[in-house]
Design a protein around this motif. Structure first.
Motif, PDB file in Angstrom:
ATOM      1  N   GLU A  13      31.760  47.460  43.515  1.00 29.09           N
ATOM      2  CA  GLU A  13      32.377  46.205  43.954  1.00 29.09           C
ATOM      3  C   GLU A  13      31.350  45.259  44.567  1.00 29.09           C
ATOM      4  O   GLU A  13      31.393  44.043  44.337  1.00 29.09           O
ATOM      5  CB  GLU A  13      33.489  46.490  44.970  1.00 29.09           C
ATOM      6  N   THR A  14      30.417  45.823  45.344  1.00 24.96           N
ATOM      7  CA  THR A  14      29.355  45.001  45.950  1.00 24.96           C
ATOM      8  C   THR A  14      28.493  44.373  44.864  1.00 24.96           C
ATOM      9  O   THR A  14      28.146  43.179  44.930  1.00 24.96           O
ATOM     10  CB  THR A  14      28.478  45.852  46.890  1.00 24.96           C
ATOM     11  N   ILE A  53      28.104  40.332  44.277  1.00 31.63           N
ATOM     12  CA  ILE A  53      26.779  39.704  44.312  1.00 31.63           C
ATOM     13  C   ILE A  53      26.500  38.980  43.006  1.00 31.63           C
ATOM     14  O   ILE A  53      25.994  37.849  42.992  1.00 31.63           O
ATOM     15  CB  ILE A  53      25.689  40.759  44.596  1.00 31.63           C
ATOM     16  N   GLY A  54      26.825  39.624  41.881  1.00 30.76           N
ATOM     17  CA  GLY A  54      26.611  38.994  40.570  1.00 30.76           C
ATOM     18  C   GLY A  54      27.389  37.707  40.426  1.00 30.76           C
ATOM     19  O   GLY A  54      26.871  36.701  39.909  1.00 30.76           O
ATOM     20  N   ASN A  55      28.649  37.705  40.880  1.00 33.26           N
ATOM     21  CA  ASN A  55      29.470  36.491  40.815  1.00 33.26           C
ATOM     22  C   ASN A  55      28.863  35.374  41.660  1.00 33.26           C
ATOM     23  O   ASN A  55      28.768  34.217  41.217  1.00 33.26           O
ATOM     24  CB  ASN A  55      30.893  36.785  41.311  1.00 33.26           C
ATOM     25  N   ILE A  56      28.447  35.708  42.864  1.00 30.59           N
ATOM     26  CA  ILE A  56      27.894  34.698  43.769  1.00 30.59           C
ATOM     27  C   ILE A  56      26.606  34.110  43.205  1.00 30.59           C
ATOM     28  O   ILE A  56      26.417  32.890  43.168  1.00 30.59           O
ATOM     29  CB  ILE A  56      27.643  35.312  45.164  1.00 30.59           C
ATOM     30  N   GLN A  57      25.724  34.969  42.737  1.00 35.86           N
ATOM     31  CA  GLN A  57      24.430  34.503  42.246  1.00 35.86           C
ATOM     32  C   GLN A  57      24.559  33.676  40.962  1.00 35.86           C
ATOM     33  O   GLN A  57      23.706  32.827  40.687  1.00 35.86           O
ATOM     34  CB  GLN A  57      23.497  35.695  42.028  1.00 35.86           C
ATOM     35  N   ILE A 104      32.716  30.155  46.157  1.00 36.45           N
ATOM     36  CA  ILE A 104      33.804  30.447  47.091  1.00 36.45           C
ATOM     37  C   ILE A 104      34.318  31.857  46.819  1.00 36.45           C
ATOM     38  O   ILE A 104      34.553  32.228  45.670  1.00 36.45           O
ATOM     39  CB  ILE A 104      34.965  29.445  46.949  1.00 36.45           C
ATOM     40  N   VAL A 105      34.484  32.627  47.900  1.00 39.49           N
ATOM     41  CA  VAL A 105      35.127  33.935  47.810  1.00 39.49           C
ATOM     42  C   VAL A 105      36.458  33.833  48.551  1.00 39.49           C
ATOM     43  O   VAL A 105      36.501  33.455  49.724  1.00 39.49           O
ATOM     44  CB  VAL A 105      34.252  35.044  48.432  1.00 39.49           C
ATOM     45  N   PHE A 106      37.539  34.156  47.848  1.00 37.67           N
ATOM     46  CA  PHE A 106      38.882  34.114  48.431  1.00 37.67           C
ATOM     47  C   PHE A 106      39.329  35.547  48.710  1.00 37.67           C
ATOM     48  O   PHE A 106      39.234  36.412  47.840  1.00 37.67           O
ATOM     49  CB  PHE A 106      39.873  33.456  47.465  1.00 37.67           C
ATOM     50  N   CYS A 141      39.139  32.102  39.159  1.00 42.65           N
ATOM     51  CA  CYS A 141      38.188  33.060  39.716  1.00 42.65           C
ATOM     52  C   CYS A 141      38.079  34.352  38.912  1.00 42.65           C
ATOM     53  O   CYS A 141      38.968  34.711  38.143  1.00 42.65           O
ATOM     54  CB  CYS A 141      38.625  33.459  41.130  1.00 42.65           C
ATOM     55  N   LYS A 142      37.000  35.074  39.184  1.00 44.81           N
ATOM     56  CA  LYS A 142      36.875  36.463  38.796  1.00 44.81           C
ATOM     57  C   LYS A 142      37.595  37.306  39.853  1.00 44.81           C
ATOM     58  O   LYS A 142      37.518  37.013  41.045  1.00 44.81           O
ATOM     59  CB  LYS A 142      35.409  36.883  38.729  1.00 44.81           C
ATOM     60  N   LYS A 143      38.272  38.357  39.412  1.00 42.58           N
ATOM     61  CA  LYS A 143      39.021  39.197  40.352  1.00 42.58           C
ATOM     62  C   LYS A 143      38.283  40.500  40.635  1.00 42.58           C
ATOM     63  O   LYS A 143      37.746  41.126  39.728  1.00 42.58           O
ATOM     64  CB  LYS A 143      40.415  39.517  39.806  1.00 42.58           C
ATOM     65  N   ILE A 144      38.252  40.898  41.905  1.00 48.52           N
ATOM     66  CA  ILE A 144      37.756  42.213  42.299  1.00 48.52           C
ATOM     67  C   ILE A 144      38.876  42.916  43.063  1.00 48.52           C
ATOM     68  O   ILE A 144      39.387  42.392  44.051  1.00 48.52           O
ATOM     69  CB  ILE A 144      36.507  42.114  43.192  1.00 48.52           C
ATOM     70  N   THR A 145      39.288  44.075  42.566  1.00 44.99           N
ATOM     71  CA  THR A 145      40.333  44.864  43.206  1.00 44.99           C
ATOM     72  C   THR A 145      39.711  46.036  43.953  1.00 44.99           C
ATOM     73  O   THR A 145      38.932  46.793  43.374  1.00 44.99           O
ATOM     74  CB  THR A 145      41.339  45.395  42.168  1.00 44.99           C
TER      75      THR A 145
END
Length: 373
Positions: free
Chosen positions: A24-25, A29-33, A190-192, A215-219
């Motif tokens: 998940e980390t 990180i990949g999404n943010i970068q 943005i991270v929601f 957005c991309k989703k992370i569960t």
């Protein structure tokens, strides 16, 4: 004696307290970068804030957190976002004196104020009473992104407890403003995040809502047994010089059902009270202490539910929850079979039960102890 909170914090997890969440980390990180926006789905106390802080730290990007937990009006949402944007401008672009032309071109609704009392010229944003909160929010976010672009920098902002925005700002204005600005961004991610999975999913997965498919989703699921075994044995060796017995470890996993908060809560109690490696009786005694400390609040929440909702939770604590829709279960619970679907859906919305595949389970494992017949 070690400080058990180093391994089992009841708040945010840092350093050696951070257990797994490697995949998940890496995704976050990949999404943010890559400049992608993300929304994180998990029940309360699953470690969403810890995951975000870990990712932000590893990214080495300036960041800011906007917590909407106490927002009760649309103006509160506006004020909190403007405060977060101003804070991030201060962190990532300390000197704005050479950017005043960009600020003047970009800002139409907000009232920018320049402060020179504390050193370099800094920017403060004040909401205009002549424009709506939606307009002010959109303008502030776009301004931040353009200032970052001018400095060739990236940054990330966390919108925490974001489901409250959907509750407070019931129209589509604020959500639409966030979507508009988010689609234009190149340097700000943005991270929601939110603690009610049903509400946060609805904001991003309901095609009638403005943030649909933004957005991309992370569960975040419960951490696996093998990762917990490594984590707990590392802590056990630090204190007692040996691994936990399989019986004690399995009892911890069974009682907490791998709920991250309750694993930490129980282990903190065990590590604080046990002079030697714990046996099953030690684990059960510690669990009784944990449940006793939570009992008052949990029972209060339970009694606020309807009769049928309470009946279903009691059934799940005592019987196979995969059978809750059967005719026999309907008779056992005293709930008409045609009403069970509605009761289940409501309890999922209220974050009392969760649904994984064909399996339903209580979100808070302490209820399994409190509601045993």
């Amino acid at each position: 004696m070690i400080n058990s909170r180093r391994y089992f914090p009841l708040g945010k997890a840092y350093g050696q307290a951070f257990c797994n969440r490697e995949e998940e980390t890496k995704k976050l990180i990949g999404n943010i970068q890559s400049g992608k926006h993300t929304f994180i789905v998990a029940p309360r106390r699953y470690g969403k804030s810890s995951l975000c802080e870990k990712a932000f730290q590893n990214c080495e990007l300036e960041n800011s957190t906007v917590d909407f937990h106490l927002a009760v009006t649309e103006k509160d949402v506006e004020r909190l976002i403007l405060k977060g944007v101003t804070e991030l401008i201060g962190k990532s672009i300390s000197k704005v004196d050479k950017l005043t032309s960009i600020i003047k071109i970009t800002v139409k609704s907000l009232n920018p104020k320049f402060n020179i009392t504390t050193g370099p010229l800094t920017l403060e944003l004040e909401a205009s009473s002549q424009s709506s909160p939606a307009e002010n929010i959109s303008e502030a976010l776009l301004l931040l992104d353009r200032l970052l672009s001018e400095k060739d920098k990236q940054a990330v902002i966390l919108f925490d407890e974001f489901q409250e925005v959907g509750v407070v700002a019931k129209g589509k204005g604020v959500e639409g403003a966030i979507r508009h600005s988010a689609q234009e961004m190149e340097n700000l991610s943005i991270v929601f995040s939110g603690s009610n999975p049903h509400l946060i999913r609805n904001m991003f997965e309901n095609e009638r809502r403005p943030l649909y498919k933004l957005c991309k989703k992370i569960t975040l699921n419960r951490i696996t047994v093998d990762h917990y075994q490594k984590h707990l044995n590392k802590a056990a060796n630090s204190l007692w010089g040996q691994n936990l017995s399989n019986e004690s470890f399995n009892t911890i996993m069974d009682l907490t059902e791998r709920h991250p908060y309750y694993v930490n809560f129980l282990c903190d109690e065990i590590w604080s009270e046990s002079a030697k490696s714990p046996n099953i009786n030690d684990v059960n005694t510690a669990w009784e202490t944990i449940v006793g400390s939570e009992k008052s609040d949990l029972i209060k929440d339970f009694l606020n539910l309807s009769d049928n909702q309470r009946k279903l939770l009691i059934f799940m604590a005592n019987y196979d929850s995969s059978e809750i829709f059967s005719n026999q279960s309907s008779i056992e619970m005293g709930i008409p079979s045609g009403s069970i679907n509605r009761v289940v859906s409501t309890l999922i919305e209220k974050d009392f039960i969760e649904h994984n595949g064909s399996q339903y389970s209580l979100v808070v494992p302490a209820y399994n102890t409190l509601l045993k017949k």
